[in-house]
Motif scaffolding. Structure first.
Motif, mmCIF file in Angstrom:
data_model
loop_
_atom_site.group_PDB
_atom_site.id
_atom_site.type_symbol
_atom_site.label_atom_id
_atom_site.label_comp_id
_atom_site.label_asym_id
_atom_site.label_seq_id
_atom_site.Cartn_x
_atom_site.Cartn_y
_atom_site.Cartn_z
ATOM 1 N N UNK A 53 0.822 -1.208 0.000
ATOM 2 C CA UNK A 53 0.000 0.000 0.000
ATOM 3 C C UNK A 53 0.852 1.252 0.000
ATOM 4 N N UNK A 54 1.960 1.210 0.741
ATOM 5 C CA UNK A 54 2.874 2.344 0.740
ATOM 6 C C UNK A 54 3.518 2.559 -0.616
ATOM 7 N N UNK A 55 3.898 1.462 -1.278
ATOM 8 C CA UNK A 55 4.481 1.563 -2.615
ATOM 9 C C UNK A 55 3.491 2.204 -3.587
ATOM 10 N N UNK A 56 2.213 1.854 -3.450
ATOM 11 C CA UNK A 56 1.193 2.448 -4.320
ATOM 12 C C UNK A 56 1.043 3.947 -4.049
ATOM 13 N N UNK A 57 1.128 4.339 -2.780
ATOM 14 C CA UNK A 57 1.022 5.768 -2.437
ATOM 15 C C UNK A 57 2.167 6.549 -3.071
ATOM 16 N N UNK A 58 3.395 6.027 -2.941
ATOM 17 C CA UNK A 58 4.544 6.703 -3.544
ATOM 18 C C UNK A 58 4.392 6.767 -5.066
ATOM 19 N N UNK A 59 3.884 5.696 -5.667
ATOM 20 C CA UNK A 59 3.654 5.699 -7.106
ATOM 21 C C UNK A 59 2.637 6.750 -7.519
ATOM 22 N N UNK A 60 1.569 6.888 -6.730
ATOM 23 C CA UNK A 60 0.556 7.906 -7.020
ATOM 24 C C UNK A 60 1.150 9.309 -6.988
ATOM 25 N N UNK A 61 1.940 9.605 -5.960
ATOM 26 C CA UNK A 61 2.540 10.935 -5.838
ATOM 27 C C UNK A 61 3.476 11.210 -7.013
ATOM 28 N N UNK A 62 4.306 10.227 -7.342
ATOM 29 C CA UNK A 62 5.240 10.416 -8.455
ATOM 30 C C UNK A 62 4.484 10.557 -9.780
ATOM 31 N N UNK A 380 1.521 0.538 -10.306
ATOM 32 C CA UNK A 380 0.070 0.713 -10.219
ATOM 33 C C UNK A 380 -0.267 2.144 -9.827
ATOM 34 N N UNK A 381 0.462 2.683 -8.846
ATOM 35 C CA UNK A 381 0.226 4.070 -8.466
ATOM 36 C C UNK A 381 0.567 5.027 -9.595
ATOM 37 N N UNK A 382 1.692 4.784 -10.266
ATOM 38 C CA UNK A 382 2.066 5.631 -11.406
ATOM 39 C C UNK A 382 1.028 5.586 -12.517
ATOM 40 N N UNK A 383 0.505 4.377 -12.775
ATOM 41 C CA UNK A 383 -0.371 4.183 -13.933
ATOM 42 C C UNK A 383 -1.662 4.975 -13.836
ATOM 43 N N UNK A 384 -2.090 5.302 -12.618
ATOM 44 C CA UNK A 384 -3.330 6.072 -12.484
ATOM 45 C C UNK A 384 -3.202 7.429 -13.155
ATOM 46 N N UNK A 385 -1.970 7.964 -13.219
ATOM 47 C CA UNK A 385 -1.760 9.278 -13.840
ATOM 48 C C UNK A 385 -0.994 9.196 -15.153
ATOM 49 N N UNK A 386 -0.118 8.205 -15.307
ATOM 50 C CA UNK A 386 0.702 8.163 -16.528
ATOM 51 C C UNK A 386 0.013 7.430 -17.678
ATOM 52 N N UNK A 387 -0.923 6.495 -17.376
ATOM 53 C CA UNK A 387 -1.663 5.840 -18.457
ATOM 54 C C UNK A 387 -2.550 6.880 -19.128
ATOM 55 N N UNK A 388 -2.515 6.930 -20.462
ATOM 56 C CA UNK A 388 -3.076 8.077 -21.178
ATOM 57 C C UNK A 388 -4.492 7.871 -21.703
#
Length: 640
Positions: A53-62, A380-388
């Motif tokens: 869950x923490x890894x996902x949070x960091x991914x979301x922020x990034x 997964x966290x990154x993909x919420x914003x980087x997936x286009x």
């Protein structure tokens, strides 16, 4: 001008490589942050947010920073140019631009509705992984580690229940989710959010199959840390391991289901073809994985690689990885093959390895599993914003949450009721509630969803899957410890002491298990009798000599295949798991001191004295096992 063009071309190439370095650096820093967070959580015993869950949070922020703090670096990128002379998409394209020839390679086909304003953002494109990276690089070590670290003793005590939940339960979840989502899709068509031809019943079943892949890594990590009741841990872990394999093959089988006429109509021929593909692919992948493990076991037994632990570890790793690649090359499923390769390697090959190689292989795959798992959850966290090409549809997302919970309930409670009819040790109601609560979605569901995101229905599925994973990991993963307390499930359980207490309780209550019908253990007796008499002596240095189990005319072959240590070594714990002769179902145990000496296991703790290792469940009832010594081993007692 020519020099200027060459300078710009070299500059663009350098920028491309720099962006690749930035991408790797981002993931590197995310993993560093995750590791430091894990240390902090463990140091302060904080269990309301797991490391994933923490890894996902960091991914979301990034992802948020990358999405809104970067601009398109090339305004020409993403522009669609018409090329009427080309009638197909070539794999390599040479383009002459003002007498300067450029080479371009085919990447993928993009639908017109997928071309958007972010297409020219090179950073966003770089941060969007190729789905093949998940299936070819990140998932294999995770799945192999699950099989290689499997606690065989407790797994086989609950084998029948695990198989029932994994196969029948996954099919039930797939069908229930598919039916419920089809109802929501019809409602969306009715109110004008979808067109009828965009979303078919097979798409709903496809979504049901990928959402049936449970991944309770968060819950299992907390279970392991708190030493939760062993049977509950084994049921949940065993179900999740096999469930992943079933869901992957099921997803592929549904994707190739193609009715000839109406996609929403049932086509018996297409259905049976898909069922045949499912069975064929699963069986073929199982055979591929087991075969590679058998080859590894034979090589480590009949060579002296144990004298060179580095070479032995390298051979073990490369042959295990070859399992995945061979299965994919043969049109099978590499994930299923590598799972059963891991299980077979742990059962046979591990016994042949030198002490250094045993430690190295365990640590190597545990480390690879840790890194791969955290990379996936960061992404997964990154993909919420980087997936286009996200498609957020409120009704579809709400329907997915409802369908997932109802399907999990239809899986756990009815199957537990049926299993309890044949189990001597029932699955208590609080265990069932905890299993219902622990049906998280994770890496497998995400990887299956991102594999195909070209069409709008698949993009909607991917977005919804991502949100379901976020919710289940954060809410259910964080609520595991309070739920254990509320359901009054035992923690701090020592597996050895737990089994010893069970055995003592059974002796005290004078349970006569000899009255159990022989048919209740037929699967157990056939497999373990064959494994102990033939497979273990052939593939490892353990087990009775083949000269005592094979017919007399096989003497030369038996002597060739039998390890010299088999004539003198005492029975290992895995050999004593089940030595069943004919149809006997009685019990005889060694003296306590001798039983303790026999207790050696590669992957699980030593059993207590007098333990009836496999008393429990094959989904068929209870039984008692004859523990006898193989003939021609009189030196056992003297060597104890």
């Amino acid at each position: 001008m020519d020099k200027l063009r060459k300078y710009i071309s070299v500059k663009d190439e350098d920028q491309f490589y720099h962006q690749g370095a930035v991408e790797l650096l981002v993931f590197n820093f995310l993993l560093i942050l995750t590791i430091l967070t894990i240390w902090l959580f463990k140091n302060h015993r904080f269990r309301f947010l797991h490391e994933t869950g923490g890894a996902m949070v960091y991914g979301l922020v990034m992802g948020l920073i990358i999405r809104y703090a970067t601009k398109p670096s090339d305004f020409e990128s993403g522009t669609v140019y018409e090329c009427e002379k080309l009638k197909f998409g070539p794999s390599t394209l040479l383009i002459n631009i003002t007498n300067q020839v450029y080479e371009y390679q085919y990447k993928r086909e993009i639908s017109h509705h997928n071309v958007n304003s972010h297409q020219g953002n090179a950073i966003l494109q770089k941060m969007t992984f190729d789905p093949s990276i998940f299936f070819n690089i990140l998932l294999p070590p995770i799945i192999f580690h699950a099989g290689y670290s499997l606690k065989k003793r407790h797994f086989f005590r609950n084998l029948g229940s695990i198989l029932t939940y994994a196969f029948l339960g996954t099919a039930i979840s797939c069908i229930v989710i598919g039916l419920i989502m089809y109802g929501f899709v019809k409602a969306m068509v009715h109110i004008g959010q979808l067109k009828g031809w965009e979303f078919h019943f097979t798409d709903c079943l496809f979504f049901g199959s990928l959402m049936s892949a449970t991944d309770p890594v968060t819950v299992l990590a907390i279970f392991h840390e708190l030493h939760v009741d062993t049977d509950l841990y084994t049921l949940l872990f065993g179900e999740s391991v096999l469930n992943d394999a079933v869901a992957i093959v099921l997803t592929y089988s549904i994707s190739i289901y193609s009715p000839k006429e109406n996609p929403n109509a049932f086509d018996a021929a297409a259905f049976f073809q898909s069922v045949g593909n499912f069975l064929g692919i699963f069986a073929g992948s199982f055979a591929m994985g087991s075969s590679y493990a058998v080859v590894t076991a034979l090589l480590t037994k009949f060579t002296k690689l144990c004298e060179f632990p580095m070479l032995e570890t390298g051979l073990f790793f490369l042959l295990s990885w070859s399992t995945f690649l061979s299965a994919e090359a043969a049109g099978l499923t590499g994930i299923v093959a590598v799972l059963f390769c891991g299980v077979t390697q742990a059962h046979y090959t591990y016994n042949n390895l030198s002490p250094d190689s045993k430690m190295r292989t365990k640590q190597l795959f545990e480390f690879m599993n840790f890194l791969a798992e955290n990379v996936i959850f960061c992404y997964m966290g990154l993909a919420l914003f980087t997936f286009q090409n996200h498609i957020f549809n409120t009704l579809f997302i709400f329907g997915a949450f409802v369908a997932v919970f109802i399907a999990r309930a239809c899986n756990i409670y009815p199957l537990s009721f049926i299993l309890n009819l044949g189990r001597k040790q029932k699955i208590p109601r609080n265990f069932q509630h905890m299993m219902m609560f622990s049906g998280l979605r994770g890496a497998i569901a995400f990887a299956l969803a991102i594999r195909d995101t070209e069409s709008q229905p698949k993009q909607m599925m991917f977005t919804t899957t991502l949100l379901v994973v976020f919710f289940t990991v954060w809410v259910f993963g964080g609520g595991t410890t309070p739920m254990l307390t509320w359901l009054q499930i035992r923690v701090g359980v020592d597996p050895d002491e737990d089994l010893k207490a069970e055995a003592a309780l059974q002796r005290a209550s004078n349970l006569d298990k000899n009255t159990t019908k022989a048919e209740s253990a037929w699967l157990f007796r056939i497999w373990y009798g064959f494994d102990h008499k033939y497979l273990k002596p052939i593939l490892t240095h353990a087990g009775p000599p083949l000269t005592t189990t094979l017919p007399g005319w096989c003497g030369p072959v038996a002597r060739l295949l039998t390890s010299p240590s088999a004539y003198s070594d005492r029975l290992k714990d895995e050999d004593a798991d089940c030595i069943v002769h004919n149809d006997e179902l009685s019990a005889s145990h060694e003296a306590p001191a001798h039983a303790a000496a026999l207790a050696r296991d590669t992957g699980s703790p030593q059993p207590p004295r007098g333990e009836d290792v496999h008393e429990g469940d094959l989904g068929l009832g209870s039984y008692k096992v004859q523990l006898e010594h193989a003939p021609a081993q009189p030196q056992l007692n003297s060597s104890a």
